[in-house]
Design an enzyme around this catalytic site. Structure first.
Site, PDB file in Angstrom:
ATOM      1  CE1 TYR A 167      -4.117  -1.857   0.387  1.00 31.84           C
ATOM      2  CE2 TYR A 167      -2.840  -3.206   1.896  1.00 31.84           C
ATOM      3  CZ  TYR A 167      -3.970  -3.017   1.123  1.00 31.84           C
ATOM      4  OH  TYR A 167      -4.937  -3.988   1.082  1.00 31.84           O
ATOM      5  CD  GLN A 168       4.012   4.525   2.844  1.00 30.97           C
ATOM      6  OE1 GLN A 168       3.078   4.465   3.636  1.00 30.97           O
ATOM      7  NE2 GLN A 168       4.433   5.662   2.315  1.00 30.97           N
ATOM      8  NE  ARG A 181      -5.807   5.217   7.757  1.00 29.04           N
ATOM      9  CZ  ARG A 181      -6.070   4.484   8.840  1.00 29.04           C
ATOM     10  NH1 ARG A 181      -7.324   4.283   9.204  1.00 29.04           N
ATOM     11  NH2 ARG A 181      -5.118   3.979   9.556  1.00 29.04           N
ATOM     12  CB  CYS A 198      -7.404  -4.076  -5.966  1.00 30.09           C
ATOM     13  SG  CYS A 198      -8.865  -5.092  -5.883  1.00 30.09           S
ATOM     14  CB  SER A 204       4.860  -1.882   4.617  1.00 34.15           C
ATOM     15  OG  SER A 204       4.196  -0.923   3.854  1.00 34.15           O
TER      16      SER A 204
END
Lengths: 288, 168
Positions: A167-168, A181, A198, A204
């Site tokens: 995500y990060q 987020r 997705c 992480s």
């Protein structure tokens, strides 16, 4: 003309006709063939068609074909427009209702089971390890919510099966380093799960994280794509980190991984998948 | 494995046009008795129907719903015209008494028209749909969001009042 129309929308002449049909005599419906001759009605409908086509053109909704299929991933709503696949929704999740609403409000939907059959077959192939049909399927991102989600999802199309990003890392890759987020939300409301992968975004810390269709489905997809994920729902020890620009892959603990910036890294299921994506092993940590 | 049966989408618009356009044109011709008026209302009703199409749940109620739009447009149109006619009549009193050429049999017709205009909205709509659209009570009920019995009662009440008006 004005003086001929009267109260109740019924013009004077109609009442002359109404008397002929003895309109007040009983409560039977009017005879359906009363009034204009068939040929005249046909001619009127023909001339109305041309005017209507012109008037409708301005606010005609795009046409989509949609169907429901019982895929190995569960029951799916599938919709395809002229530019590609527009929506895929797991019917047993809260994401299904917005998909139906968006399609109903913005599109002319016709039922077409061929679309649903094709998607089911492509998912069968994916779960058997062949993602080529899904990768080749054109997608239409019209139902994507905004520019942020569009950029995030467009970026994901470049993450191949057998690889994931965090995500990060995805947030940084699209120039929003604090948008971790928001990335999560963008993935949860992805209008094209599976086709815009997705499920290839994880946390992480190595945990696979959440999924709009439920964690079980994310696990099935990632396992089918080569990740040997155990019951701890974490990346397997044989996963390696590949750098997009240098095309070198490393063990997770390698000094090079810690030095390099995150957006350029993808995590591969194992050394074999990294090599398959055109990468070579790092000389420092010697993975695989 | 695939299904479309319980699809919560409205039926295809173009199919509904093909299926219902002739009977609706016939209805509008009967309701307006004027080719141009019928064509105008016909176009307007399909445009409105198209815009509201996403709110339709299924193919079930399409026909009465279309009749309802058509009937409302006819009623609106005549209301507009009456309003305009009234303004003209106030401006130029000589037009207001333009019934001089009307013969005896037409007077009854005018009387009946006024009686229909005086009906409560639901009775009038039910009556017009029944008598000019040839709809069944079930269809009128659906269009007016009431029971078939209530639709029948509406037509019956309308007939009773109109017969009284015609007789008296």
């Amino acid at each position: 003309m004005r003086h001929r129309t009267v109260a109740g929308g019924i013009p004077r002449r109609a009442f002359a006709a109404a008397d002929e049909f003895s309109i007040l005599a009983d409560d039977l419906p009017a005879t359906r063939d009363a009034g204009a001759a068939d040929a005249e009605i046909d001619a009127m409908v023909d001339s109305a068609h041309r005017r209507m086509a012109r008037a409708l053109r301005r606010f005609r909704r795009p046409a989509v074909r949609a169907g429901i299929t019982d895929s190995p991933l569960g029951r799916l709503l599938v919709a395809e427009g002229p530019r590609g696949l527009l929506a895929v929704a797991y019917l047993d999740t809260p994401g299904a209702a917005p998909a139906f609403d968006a399609l109903r409000a913005g599109y002319d939907v016709t039922v077409d089971l061929a679309v649903a059959v094709r998607v089911r077959k492509e998912i069968d192939r994916l779960l058997a390890g062949d993602s080529a049909p899904i990768d080749a399927h054109p997608v239409d991102l019209s139902l994507v919510a905004g520019d942020f989600q569009r950029r995030a999802l467009a970026h994901l199309r470049r993450v191949p099966p057998g690889a994931v990003v965090t995500y990060q890392g995805l947030a940084e890759a699209i120039g929003a380093p604090s948008g971790q987020r928001a990335i999560g939300n963008s993935m949860a409301s992805n209008p094209l799960p599976v086709y815009v992968p997705c499920h290839r975004v994880i946390r992480s810390d190595g945990a696979i994280g959440n999924y709009g269709g439920g964690v079980e489905r994310k696990l099935s997809l990632l396992r089918a794509e080569g990740f040997a994920i155990g019951s701890d729902q974490r990346l397997p020890p044989q996963a390696v980190w590949g750098h997009r620009r240098s095309h070198i892959f490393c063990r997770p603990g390698c000094a090079a991984v810690r030095r390099a910036t995150r957006p350029r890294w993808m995590i591969f299921a194992d050394a074999e998948h990294a090599c398959g994506a055109g990468m070579r092993p790092c000389k420092l940590c010697g993975p695989g | 494995m695939e299904s479309g049966g319980s699809f919560p989408f409205p039926p295809p618009f173009d199919e509904a046009v093909r299926r219902h356009e002739r009977e609706l044109m016939r209805y509008l011709m009967r309701a307006t008795r004027d080719r141009e008026d019928a064509l105008d209302v016909f176009q307007e009703m399909w445009l409105r129907a198209y815009r509201a199409w996403p709110t339709l749940a299924s193919a079930e109620g399409v026909r009465p719903w279309l009749y309802r739009i058509a009937t409302n447009l006819c009623l609106n149109r005549s209301r507009d015209r009456m309003r305009r006619a009234r303004v003209i009549a106030e401006d130029a009193p000589e037009f207001a008494t333009d019934n001089s050429g009307v013969n005896g049999s037409n007077e009854g017709v005018i009387h009946l028209r006024a009686a229909i205009a005086a009906l409560p909205r639901k009775q009038r709509e039910a009556f017009v749909m029944r008598k000019f659209g040839g709809l069944e009570y079930e269809e009128i009920a659906e269009a007016l969001a009431c029971s078939p019995e209530s639709a029948r009662a509406g037509v019956y009440q309308a007939l009773k009042k109109l017969r009284a008006a015609a007789g008296g």
